[in-house]
Design an enzyme around this catalytic site. Sequence first.
Site, short mmCIF file in Angstrom:
data_model
loop_
_atom_site.label_atom_id
_atom_site.label_comp_id
_atom_site.label_asym_id
_atom_site.label_seq_id
_atom_site.Cartn_x
_atom_site.Cartn_y
_atom_site.Cartn_z
N LYS A 39 0.82 -1.21 0.00
CA LYS A 39 0.00 0.00 0.00
C LYS A 39 0.86 1.27 0.00
O LYS A 39 0.42 2.31 -0.47
CB LYS A 39 -0.94 0.00 1.20
CG LYS A 39 -1.83 -1.24 1.30
CD LYS A 39 -3.24 -0.96 1.02
CE LYS A 39 -4.22 -2.12 1.01
NZ LYS A 39 -3.77 -3.49 1.13
C1 LIG Z 1 -4.32 -4.63 0.56
C2 LIG Z 1 -3.54 -5.85 0.53
C3 LIG Z 1 -3.81 -6.89 -0.40
C4 LIG Z 1 -4.97 -6.85 -1.37
O1 LIG Z 1 -4.82 -5.86 -2.35
P1 LIG Z 1 -6.09 -5.35 -3.17
O2 LIG Z 1 -5.61 -4.19 -3.94
O3 LIG Z 1 -7.12 -4.96 -2.13
O4 LIG Z 1 -6.57 -6.48 -4.02
C5 LIG Z 1 -2.97 -7.99 -0.40
N1 LIG Z 1 -1.95 -8.11 0.47
C6 LIG Z 1 -1.67 -7.14 1.38
C7 LIG Z 1 -0.54 -7.35 2.31
C8 LIG Z 1 -2.44 -5.98 1.44
O5 LIG Z 1 -2.15 -5.03 2.35
#
Ligand SMILES: *Cc1c(COP(=O)(O)O)cnc(C)c1O
Length: 479
Positions: A124
């Site tokens: 993120k």
């Molecule tokens: C947010 C997240 C995901 C999922 O990603 P999306 O964009 O919501 O599909 C997978 N792994 C981690 C560690 C995340 O923080």
Amino acid sequence: MRYLSTRGDAASSPTQSFCDILLGGLAPDGGLYLPETYPQVSRAELDAWRQLSYAELAFAVLSKFIDDIPPADLKAICDKTYTAQVYCHARPGDNAADVTPIHWLEQGKLALQELSNGPTLAFKDMAMQLLGNLFEYVLAKRGEEINILGATSGDTGSAAEYAMRGKKGVRVFMLSPDGKMSAFQRAQMYSLQDENIHNIAVRGMFDDAQDIVKAVSNDAAFKAKYKIGAVNSINWARVAAQIVYYFKGYFGATENNDQQVAFCVPSGNFGNICAGHIARMMGLPIGKLILATNENNVLDEFFKTGVYRPRKTAETFVTSSPSMDISKASNFERFVFDLVGRDPAKVRELWAQVDAGNAFDLRGTPYMDKLAGFAFVSGASSHADRLATIRSCWETYGVMIDTHTADGLKVARENPVAGMPTVVLETALPAKFAETIREALGREPEVPADLQGLEKLAQRVEVMDPDVNAVKAFIQARV
Ligand SMILES: *Cc1c(COP(=O)(O)O)cnc(C)c1O
């Protein structure tokens, strides 16, 4: 470049520029914003881009989507965002300057792409760090302020706080469920001492926190008066920022632009893999997009059957890859808009069913042929699979991976794609999920040197009952 809504109500939701949609969320008609057309990348551009640093590549890609920020300013924002100092947690031997280095597990065949080297050890950060700098820039230009209100069960809240800390014109009010996050996750958020960051721990569950955010956001007068905004996963700029690393990963995993790559993406809200879909639509030679879910397999089910059946909250499992515990994939509407030939009437029809709590079913429609053309495959993983995959990755390659990445690696191994390397996106580092690492390996996860002792730092958090008025009063007293 103009942006339109997937629900296509031109009267309530006319097309907008990038900066106009940057600070908002959903389009007024309830749809999600997408570019009017996907910009195309020529072979000559691909050849030239192969040599670029991450920040240069980000500028090249984002320039195709952003035409209302002067190029010199956008360049400066990319340069400031994507540095080896910010993304400092590369594995030993990998080049931190690549920002998202490729780490081969099997040379030329199977790799991780390190997307979790930022301040909060999850992918993120890749988008959120850019968002922080874009927000600060646009708010300063417009002489405006924003108060970001959100609820988090872990990764999103800390990524937002680290991106927005110390930013002028921005305050963050982040609600979390009291005592429900891991000790590391709590320490990450609550140890921030920046004046513009406010942590509120709600005595309750994540859903209670989320309900408060919804209630405050639905109070139009309060929202306007206190300039309440969000940074949730449907934000277009976050998707745009994520497109960049598919290009970087492609260049890192290939020798020339005649080759193809398969990307395997641990998925929840479909934001990460949606960026991969768009990179492919722009002309990046992605041979396959492999979607991995955990026990919450709503997306796996769709790609296998053509039936999209969002789950009720009570049907959503709490798993050891918690950031993928979703019942409704908020970015999925963007993909379906493309799937139905960008027909907003069809999207409205399908989401009338979703919003009423029902499934939609594309079986027997021409959309199924179209779906096959988009080169997706999918699979799901369980807690036992995660443990086995973390163990085998550690024993076979000496590489420790987190639970979400393990879901990806498990599904990638099940879906080998002939004639091209598979790149598994590493979406978090194991330090965030110590409990499952101990269960799988009987040892503690590696904690990056700069984050050791984090749990011992003083914490700053306000614990509150789940009461909308109390949260409103807290905000009022601080803006
Ligand atoms: C947010 C997240 C995901 C999922 O990603 P999306 O964009 O919501 O599909 C997978 N792994 C981690 C560690 C995340 O923080």
